[in-house]
Design an enzyme around this catalytic site. Structure first.
Site, PDB file in Angstrom:
ATOM      1  N   ASP A  73     -41.233  62.198 -27.789  1.00 26.54           N
ATOM      2  CA  ASP A  73     -42.465  61.177 -28.020  1.00 26.54           C
ATOM      3  C   ASP A  73     -42.641  60.286 -26.811  1.00 26.54           C
ATOM      4  O   ASP A  73     -42.232  60.584 -25.584  1.00 26.54           O
ATOM      5  CB  ASP A  73     -41.565  60.131 -28.884  1.00 26.54           C
ATOM      6  CG  ASP A  73     -40.050  59.931 -28.566  1.00 26.54           C
ATOM      7  OD1 ASP A  73     -39.882  60.332 -27.339  1.00 26.54           O
ATOM      8  OD2 ASP A  73     -39.341  59.382 -29.371  1.00 26.54           O
ATOM      9  N   ASP A 142     -31.195  52.804 -36.811  1.00 26.36           N
ATOM     10  CA  ASP A 142     -31.712  52.917 -38.005  1.00 26.36           C
ATOM     11  C   ASP A 142     -31.984  54.498 -38.421  1.00 26.36           C
ATOM     12  O   ASP A 142     -32.398  54.718 -39.834  1.00 26.36           O
ATOM     13  CB  ASP A 142     -33.037  52.145 -38.103  1.00 26.36           C
ATOM     14  CG  ASP A 142     -34.131  52.786 -37.391  1.00 26.36           C
ATOM     15  OD1 ASP A 142     -33.959  54.011 -36.868  1.00 26.36           O
ATOM     16  OD2 ASP A 142     -35.221  52.343 -37.237  1.00 26.36           O
ATOM     17  N   HIS A 144     -33.204  56.813 -37.036  1.00 22.64           N
ATOM     18  CA  HIS A 144     -34.413  57.671 -36.516  1.00 22.64           C
ATOM     19  C   HIS A 144     -34.221  58.826 -35.787  1.00 22.64           C
ATOM     20  O   HIS A 144     -33.275  58.704 -34.845  1.00 22.64           O
ATOM     21  CB  HIS A 144     -35.902  56.923 -36.450  1.00 22.64           C
ATOM     22  CG  HIS A 144     -35.593  56.048 -34.953  1.00 22.64           C
ATOM     23  ND1 HIS A 144     -35.649  54.935 -34.744  1.00 22.64           N
ATOM     24  CD2 HIS A 144     -35.165  56.637 -33.729  1.00 22.64           C
ATOM     25  CE1 HIS A 144     -35.567  54.541 -33.324  1.00 22.64           C
ATOM     26  NE2 HIS A 144     -35.184  55.828 -32.687  1.00 22.64           N
ATOM     27  N   GLU A 149     -39.717  56.813 -37.970  1.00 24.32           N
ATOM     28  CA  GLU A 149     -38.628  55.577 -38.257  1.00 24.32           C
ATOM     29  C   GLU A 149     -38.478  55.626 -39.929  1.00 24.32           C
ATOM     30  O   GLU A 149     -39.058  56.583 -40.571  1.00 24.32           O
ATOM     31  CB  GLU A 149     -39.483  54.349 -38.179  1.00 24.32           C
ATOM     32  CG  GLU A 149     -39.843  54.078 -36.757  1.00 24.32           C
ATOM     33  CD  GLU A 149     -38.591  53.477 -36.059  1.00 24.32           C
ATOM     34  OE1 GLU A 149     -37.463  53.670 -36.682  1.00 24.32           O
ATOM     35  OE2 GLU A 149     -38.796  52.652 -35.173  1.00 24.32           O
TER      36      GLU A 149
END
Ligand code: GLP
Length: 269
Positions: A73, A142, A144, A149
């Protein structure tokens, strides 16, 4: 020979233990197949792994001369030479210190004008390279992976993604304030990640314990995109005691590892 499909959980004492274990899995892959295609990750977690690989390159002759890399990413809107870009991170912490050829490195370009075209071409370059052999992953608090996400499709491909508030807060430390963190990122999708032949996910520290538990022992859910790892046949999760502390089956995972060591044949990564 095909490795036995498995989701392997290796619990190391601390961060240094994770880094050594992960680097030795990656090095083994490169020594077996010098033209390995590596999927790489950023964040604090893989830093120790990169340090160990650099050491192996300097001291044990581990060569990256034929290795091809694809990063997961990049922040959208950050030019490659921005100090906070994942480009800068990768060159400073890894590429500049090993012998990967610049032409064999791919990192999403956060400045592209035509996002759709770029994302399709990133996927195409992975395919042309023969697919990713081993994908390194961290995990967000979270749950991810990459920047997928909560709520991301488990079939998603490389695309532009809006960062969750928690992720923006977590990454503010690198930018000197929440307001400076980009809100968008280009990321490989979950579908892209699942196509890698092997996955290697790392986690360290108590703040990752909930995400690790949900990823490994929770239900498969787009709310915890790392849970998609449960669908993959060749996954190794390397975590420290702190990150493992919410796992209900952690004693069983330790026992399995002990048993695996007593079995002679190679059971995969
Ligand atoms: C970012 C990256 C992820 C990384 C996560 C955790 O969101 N896109 O690839 O896994 O941060 O980072 P850290 O290892 O610093 O906790």
């Amino acid at each position: 020979m095909h490795a036995v499909p498995r989701l392997r959980v290796i619990i190391e004492e601390d961060y240094n233990g994770i880094s050594r274990a992960a680097a030795s899995i990656i090095a083994k892959e490169i020594r077996t197949k010098p033209w390995t295609v590596l999927g790489l990750a950023t964040g604090s977690t893989p830093l120790g792994t990169y340090r160990e690989l650099i050491k192996m390159h300097r001291e044990d002759g581990l060569s990256f001369s034929l290795v091809r890399t694809f990063n997961l990413d990049e922040y959208f809107g950050l030019p490659p030479d921005n100090p906070q870009s994942y480009h800068t991170f990768m060159f400073e912490n890894f590429f500049d210190q090993v012998n990967v050829k610049p032409e064999n490195i791919s990192i999403p370009d956060g400045m592209v004008a035509d996002v759709e075209l770029f994302c399709a071409s990133y996927e195409e370059s992975i395919r042309k390279a023969g697919g990713i052999d081993l994908q390194l992953l961290g995990i967000g608090r979270d749950g991810h992976i990459g920047f997928n996400e909560p709520g991301s499709s488990l079939g998603s491909r490389t695309r532009l993604k809006t960062l969750a508030e928690e992720t923006v807060r977590d990454n503010a430390r690198f930018f000197g304030g929440e307001d400076k963190v980009p809100r968008l990122a280009l990321t490989m999708g979950i579908g892209t990640i699942l196509e890698a032949r092997k996955l290697l996910m790392l986690a360290s520290g108590a703040e990752k314990a909930g995400a690790v538990k949900n990823a490994i022992e929770g239900p498969l859910s787009s709310q915890v995109t790392a849970s998609a790892l449960q669908l993959h046949p060749q996954v190794t999760v390397v975590i420290d005691e702190q990150a493992a502390k919410q796992l209900e089956k952690r004693e069983y995972y330790r026992y399995v590892e002990k048993m695996a060591k007593s079995v002679e044949h190679d059971t995969g990564i």
